[in-house]
Design an enzyme around this catalytic site. Structure first.
Site, mmCIF file in Angstrom:
data_model
loop_
_atom_site.group_PDB
_atom_site.id
_atom_site.type_symbol
_atom_site.label_atom_id
_atom_site.label_comp_id
_atom_site.label_asym_id
_atom_site.label_seq_id
_atom_site.Cartn_x
_atom_site.Cartn_y
_atom_site.Cartn_z
ATOM 1 N N SER A 77 0.834 -1.202 0.000
ATOM 2 C CA SER A 77 0.000 0.000 0.000
ATOM 3 C C SER A 77 0.873 1.257 0.000
ATOM 4 C CB SER A 77 -0.963 -0.057 1.193
ATOM 5 O OG SER A 77 -2.040 0.828 1.027
ATOM 6 N N ASP A 95 -10.071 -5.682 -3.745
ATOM 7 C CA ASP A 95 -9.516 -4.631 -2.896
ATOM 8 C C ASP A 95 -10.485 -3.460 -2.796
ATOM 9 O OD1 ASP A 95 -7.849 -2.630 -1.717
ATOM 10 O OD2 ASP A 95 -6.082 -3.567 -2.590
ATOM 11 N N HIS A 145 -7.415 -6.186 0.168
ATOM 12 C CA HIS A 145 -6.213 -5.399 0.428
ATOM 13 C C HIS A 145 -5.262 -6.093 1.405
ATOM 14 C CE1 HIS A 145 -4.221 -1.500 0.003
ATOM 15 N NE2 HIS A 145 -4.030 -1.470 1.313
#
Length: 241
Positions: A65, A187, A215
Site C-alpha cells: 500500500s 480490494d 487489500h
C-alpha cells in the site's frame, strides 16, 4: 550471500502485519521490515529522504500500500542502486484524477481524511475493516489488523497527505530494473482495475491481479505470496546472470 529485501508496511499499521510474509521469505532472503517515517511533514520528499538515509542500498525494495508507493519512489531515486521493486496492493496514484482515474475517488479520500482528523481511533478501525474486506476471513483479519493499528500522532495525517500527493507514474516509467506489482481482485482501497494502466507505464515488468482476496492479502496468504515473490526474484537474477 543472500539477497536483502526491504518490506515497508502500509499506512496506519505497524510492521507486525508483515511479519508472517517476512518469515515465509526469510529462509531464502534477508528480510527487513522497517517502520515508516514518523514525520509530521506531509512532503513526500521528506519521507523519502528519511528512508534513503536509514535503509541499506543495493537491495530489493518492496512494500504494501503506502509502503509500496514509497518503495517505488525510492527505487526511482536510487536507480541502479536498487536491485528491483515489488509492490503489494499499491497504485501509481492513490487518489483518482483526470490523469489517473483508476484510484480511490477524491470524495471518498476527503471524507476519510476528515474522519481521521475528527476521530482517528474510529477511522483507523474502519480502515482495518476495509483492508480485510474481500478476503475469506474478513472478521478475523479485521480483528488482527486492529491489534496492529498505530497510535494517533501527527504522522498519521501526514501519511494520508503523502498518499494523496505522491504520483509515481514517471517513477514507474523510468525504472529499468525488474518490477512486480500485485493487486487484489476485491480490494476496497486500491482498485484492481488499475492493473492495465499500471502495466502500460512499465518499460518492463509484471502486473498481476490475485483472485479472491482483498487489500490484506499480505496477511491472509503469506506463504503463497512469498512463493510468487521468490519466483520473480529468482527469474530476475537468472536474467542478470
Amino acid at each position: 550471500m543472500r539477497e536483502t529485501l526491504i518490506l515497508l508496511p502500509g499506512w496506519g499499521l505497524n510492521g507486525a502485519v508483515l511479519q508472517p510474509l517476512a518469515e515465509a521469505l526469510g529462509s531464502n532472503m534477508q528480510v527487513q521490515v522497517p517502520a515508516l517515517p514518523r514525520l509530521g511533514s506531509a512532503a513526500a520528499a521528506d519521507w523519502l529522504d528519511e528512508l534513503d538515509t536509514r535503509l541499506p542500498h543495493d537491495c530489493w525494495l518492496a512494500g504494501w500500500s503506502l509502503g509500496g508507493m514509497l518503495a517505488t519512489a525510492l527505487a526511482a531515486r536510487r536507480g541502479k542502486r536498487c536491485r528491483g521493486l515489488i509492490t503489494l496492493a499499491s497504485n501509481a496514484c492513490f487518489v483518482a484524477s483526470d490523469a489517473w482515474p483508476t484510484a480511490m475517488s477524491a470524495q471518498t479520500y476527503a471524507a476519510f481524511y476528515e474522519g481521521c482528523q475528527e476521530n482517528a481511533d474510529a477511522t483507523l478501525k474502519r480502515f482495518a475493516m476495509l483492508c480485510a474486506q474481500g478476503c475469506a476471513d474478513t472478521r478475523g483479519l479485521a480483528r488482527l489488523l486492529q491489534t496492529n493499528l498505530l497510535a494517533n500522532e501527527p504522522s498519521l495525517l501526514a501519511g494520508l497527505q503523502v498518499l494523496a500527493t505522491l504520483d509515481n507514474r514517471a517513477a514507474l516509467a523510468a525504472l529499468t530494473g525488474p518490477q512486480l506489482h500485485l493487486l487484489a481482485e476485491q480490494d476496497a482501497l486500491v482498485p484492481a482495475a488499475a492493473a492495465d494502466d499500471l502495466l502500460a507505464l512499465l518499460p518492463a515488468g509484471e502486473v498481476d491481479v490475485l483472485e479472491g482476496c482483498g487489500h490484506a492479502f499480505v496477511l491472509e496468504q503469506p506463504q503463497a505470496l512469498a512463493a510468487l515473490l521468490l519466483e520473480f526474484i529468482r527469474e530476475a537474477n537468472d536474467g542478470d546472470s
